[in-house]
Design a protein around this motif. Structure first.
Motif, short mmCIF file in Angstrom:
data_model
loop_
_atom_site.label_atom_id
_atom_site.label_comp_id
_atom_site.label_asym_id
_atom_site.label_seq_id
_atom_site.Cartn_x
_atom_site.Cartn_y
_atom_site.Cartn_z
N MET A 71 -8.54 4.26 2.33
CA MET A 71 -7.32 3.53 2.00
C MET A 71 -6.20 3.83 3.09
SD MET A 71 -7.12 5.75 -1.73
CE MET A 71 -5.38 4.86 -2.18
N ILE A 72 -6.24 4.80 3.86
CA ILE A 72 -5.37 4.93 5.17
C ILE A 72 -5.52 3.73 6.27
CG2 ILE A 72 -4.54 6.45 7.11
CD1 ILE A 72 -5.22 8.79 5.34
N VAL A 73 -6.90 3.56 6.54
CA VAL A 73 -7.32 2.32 7.40
C VAL A 73 -7.01 1.02 6.79
CG1 VAL A 73 -9.27 1.49 8.62
CG2 VAL A 73 -9.12 3.82 8.47
N PHE A 74 -6.77 0.89 5.42
CA PHE A 74 -6.68 -0.43 4.88
C PHE A 74 -5.16 -0.66 4.92
CE2 PHE A 74 -5.16 -2.81 1.18
CZ PHE A 74 -6.30 -4.12 1.24
N GLY A 75 -4.49 0.42 4.97
CA GLY A 75 -2.93 0.27 5.27
C GLY A 75 -2.55 0.04 6.56
N PHE A 76 -3.43 -0.21 7.56
CA PHE A 76 -2.94 -0.38 9.11
C PHE A 76 -3.43 -1.43 9.71
CE2 PHE A 76 -1.68 4.13 8.68
CZ PHE A 76 -0.19 3.95 9.31
N ASP A 77 -4.13 -2.21 9.22
CA ASP A 77 -4.99 -3.43 9.65
C ASP A 77 -3.96 -4.50 10.20
OD1 ASP A 77 -7.45 -2.58 9.78
OD2 ASP A 77 -8.04 -3.27 7.48
N SER A 78 -3.79 -5.01 11.27
CA SER A 78 -2.89 -5.82 11.71
C SER A 78 -3.38 -6.31 13.07
CB SER A 78 -1.46 -5.22 12.29
OG SER A 78 -1.53 -4.28 13.12
N VAL B 244 0.93 -1.28 -0.16
CA VAL B 244 -0.01 -0.11 0.19
C VAL B 244 0.78 1.39 -0.13
CG1 VAL B 244 -2.19 -1.13 1.37
CG2 VAL B 244 -0.28 -0.13 2.49
N ILE B 245 1.88 1.20 0.19
CA ILE B 245 2.89 2.26 0.28
C ILE B 245 2.89 2.85 -1.15
CG2 ILE B 245 5.08 1.16 -0.37
CD1 ILE B 245 6.66 3.10 1.64
N LEU B 246 2.78 2.02 -2.32
CA LEU B 246 2.87 2.56 -3.60
C LEU B 246 1.65 3.56 -3.77
CD1 LEU B 246 3.82 -0.54 -5.51
CD2 LEU B 246 5.38 1.34 -4.90
N ASN B 247 0.58 3.47 -3.06
CA ASN B 247 -0.74 4.25 -3.13
C ASN B 247 -0.56 5.57 -2.28
OD1 ASN B 247 -2.21 1.37 -3.12
ND2 ASN B 247 -2.63 2.69 -4.76
N SER B 248 0.58 5.54 -1.45
CA SER B 248 0.79 6.82 -0.52
C SER B 248 0.91 8.25 -1.21
CB SER B 248 2.11 6.65 0.20
OG SER B 248 2.03 5.50 1.19
N PRO B 249 1.42 8.23 -2.35
CA PRO B 249 1.33 9.72 -3.04
C PRO B 249 -0.06 10.16 -3.40
CG PRO B 249 3.40 8.40 -3.75
CD PRO B 249 2.28 7.31 -2.91
N PRO C 269 -12.87 -2.03 -10.76
CA PRO C 269 -11.68 -1.95 -11.14
C PRO C 269 -10.59 -0.91 -10.80
CG PRO C 269 -13.10 -1.00 -12.85
CD PRO C 269 -13.77 -1.48 -11.59
N ASP C 270 -11.03 -0.07 -9.88
CA ASP C 270 -10.47 0.95 -9.15
C ASP C 270 -9.60 0.58 -7.99
OD1 ASP C 270 -9.41 3.45 -8.12
OD2 ASP C 270 -10.99 4.41 -9.34
N VAL C 271 -8.46 0.71 -8.05
CA VAL C 271 -7.51 0.04 -6.89
C VAL C 271 -7.89 0.90 -5.63
CG1 VAL C 271 -5.31 -0.05 -5.77
CG2 VAL C 271 -5.70 -1.06 -7.99
N ALA C 272 -7.97 2.21 -5.80
CA ALA C 272 -8.14 3.16 -4.58
C ALA C 272 -9.49 3.19 -4.12
CB ALA C 272 -7.84 4.85 -5.05
N ILE C 273 -10.49 2.71 -5.00
CA ILE C 273 -12.03 2.42 -4.55
C ILE C 273 -12.03 1.46 -3.58
CG2 ILE C 273 -14.25 2.61 -5.27
CD1 ILE C 273 -13.18 5.46 -5.40
N LEU C 274 -11.54 0.41 -4.38
CA LEU C 274 -11.39 -1.02 -3.60
C LEU C 274 -10.92 -0.85 -2.21
CD1 LEU C 274 -12.24 -3.95 -3.89
CD2 LEU C 274 -9.88 -4.21 -4.42
#
Length: 471
Positions: A262-269, A86-91, A402-407
């Protein structure tokens, strides 16, 4: 008189010995009854509803012979869970979120640390003297303690499946997002690229064990780390052309909703932090390790996002590698990452398969449905069809969204909100609110409110995009 006193003393000594023997006999009988009752209770718990959920026989809570993890190894696992791809989505996250996106990244990172700590605390029971003992070792155990066996096991299993399914879709979509720009004039279009790439994933349905393909995991992590360094080096090589003024200071509510999910998706642990704690060596401080790894992840995501926006400005795409203007380098990254995604697609996929197989398809004497393996320990034909259907479902979701950000935003705003915000706080308040200070209770309620807001933002962005804009 002396004889009488001696006789009285002997009688008292004999009576004392007989009393001690009687008490010992009663104690042994009480312990035996206790053990019998405890054994009977355990058997009842293990057999109750086993046809619905599966047996607990194979569920290992603590394996004393299992090699324990060091703090560094545990930190590596946490970083892989919250950093990942998900770091590739950070920008792009900061592009649509602006300065509020930076604030939300810091806030979500803090809440993630807090709820991980709450789940660690939920593992322990405290007696009247304040002594703590670990009685729960996984999030399943905590959920069963708070919700009961049926609801607790079912809820955590469903959340695990949904999160792993979302990860599988994420991997496949990312592959499509990277391969498609390399062949923009192809006659198949983006959906055709997804279908073609998915053909290579159908053979996973025939593999019985993940061990046959797990040896590439370490290599993929090393290659990915080197790729991040290469990307940052490339962006810093453009420092003389940076467009800092194009960094957005504000945003609208719809873009903030997408960015938040998107931010929440990147911290699920949170689903795995309890199991990780049970595997740590004694003396390891998992709470400090969680805090350090989250701080590092937050700083890295903000740094990577800012450098990406400064380099590409308003042209920043959902996948940052698509902005590279050096054709050979672009081909290198956009082929390397899909290869890496292809290698790690198997892990969330097999996590779903193993969970469903353990709960439903171990055999009619253990679970509701018959075993998916025949006498030769090979997959039955209908089991292969079910596994192929799972891959097909992943492909269908990719074609619908088909949209990564939306998914990632939808997944983070629903499953991620429950896992990170709502469940840990509810479990902790339900177990300890009588012993908590009022300000700690108030703090937990604020986190609970934040989780409700995240869910509302997810619903709002879904309605806005999928319903309102199509009317």
């Amino acid at each position: 008189m002396a004889w009488f006193r001696q006789r009285q003393a002997d009688s008292y000594s004999t009576l004392k010995e007989e009393s001690a023997i009687e008490m010992k006999r009663h104690g042994e009988q009480f312990d035996k009854n206790n053990r019998r009752n405890s054994l009977q209770e355990i058997q009842e718990i293990c057999t109750e509803d086993s046809s619905y959920y599966g047996t607990l026989e194979n569920e290992k809570i603590v394996n004393v012979s299992e090699e324990k993890l060091t703090t560094l190894q545990a930190a590596w696992n946490i970083i892989n869970m919250i950093q990942g791809n998900v770091i590739l989505n950070s920008p792009y996250v900061l592009l649509v979120g602006g300065v509020p996106g930076i604030v939300l990244t810091i806030l979500v990172g803090y809440i993630s640390v807090h709820t991980c700590r709450l789940l660690i605390d939920c593992q322990y029971d405290e007696d009247e003297l304040g002594n703590k003992s670990k009685t729960r070792h996984t999030m399943h155990d905590i959920a069963v303690h708070n919700l009961g066996k049926r609801a607790g096991v079912l809820l955590i299993d469903v959340l695990q499946i949904m999160l792993m399914f979302g990860n599988c879709v994420f991997q496949l979509l990312f592959c499509g997002q990277m391969i498609y720009p390399l062949f923009p004039g192809n006659p198949f279009g983006f959906n055709g690229i997804i279908l073609l790439f998915s053909l290579a994933m159908f053979p996973f349905a025939f593999v019985k064990s993940i061990k046959t393909v797990s040896y590439f995991s370490c290599a993929s992590v090393v290659v990915t780390s080197l790729s991040y360094v290469g990307l940052i080096s490339y962006m810093f090589s453009k420092i003389d052309k940076w467009v800092m003024e194009e960094f957005p200071l504000t945003t609208n509510i719809y873009q903030s909703s997408v960015s938040l999910g998107m931010i929440v998706f990147g911290f699920d642990s949170q689903l795995y932090v309890n199991s990780l704690d049970s595997k740590l060596k004694e003396g390891s401080n998992i709470k400090k390790m969680i805090a350090y790894t989250h701080v590092m992840s937050v700083l890295l995501k903000i740094f990577f996002g800012l450098v990406g926006i400064f380099t590409f400005g308003q042209l920043t795409r959902e996948t940052i590698t698509n902005n590279i203007d050096i054709v050979p380098l672009k081909y290198f990254f956009n082929i390397l990452y899909p290869l890496k995604f292809f290698l790690i697609f198997q892990f969330p996929y097999f996590a779903i398969v193993d969970l469903i197989q353990e709960k439903l398809f171990q055999g009619v004497n253990i679970t509701r449905f018959p075993s998916c393996l025949d006498e030769e320990n090979s997959l039955k034909w209908w089991a292969i069809i079910l596994r192929l259907s799972l891959v097909l479902m992943i492909v269908i979701v990719c074609l619908i969204f088909p949209d990564v950000a939306i998914l990632t935003s939808y997944t983070g705003s629903t499953v991620g909100a429950f896992i990170m915000f709502l469940l840990p706080v509810y479990f902790h308040l339900n177990m300890y609110w009588r012993k908590m200070h009022w300000y700690h209770i108030l703090h937990d309620y604020f986190v609970l409110l934040a989780g409700v807001i995240v869910v509302f933002c997810g619903i709002f962005s879904f309605v806005q995009r999928e319903i309102v804009t199509r009317m």
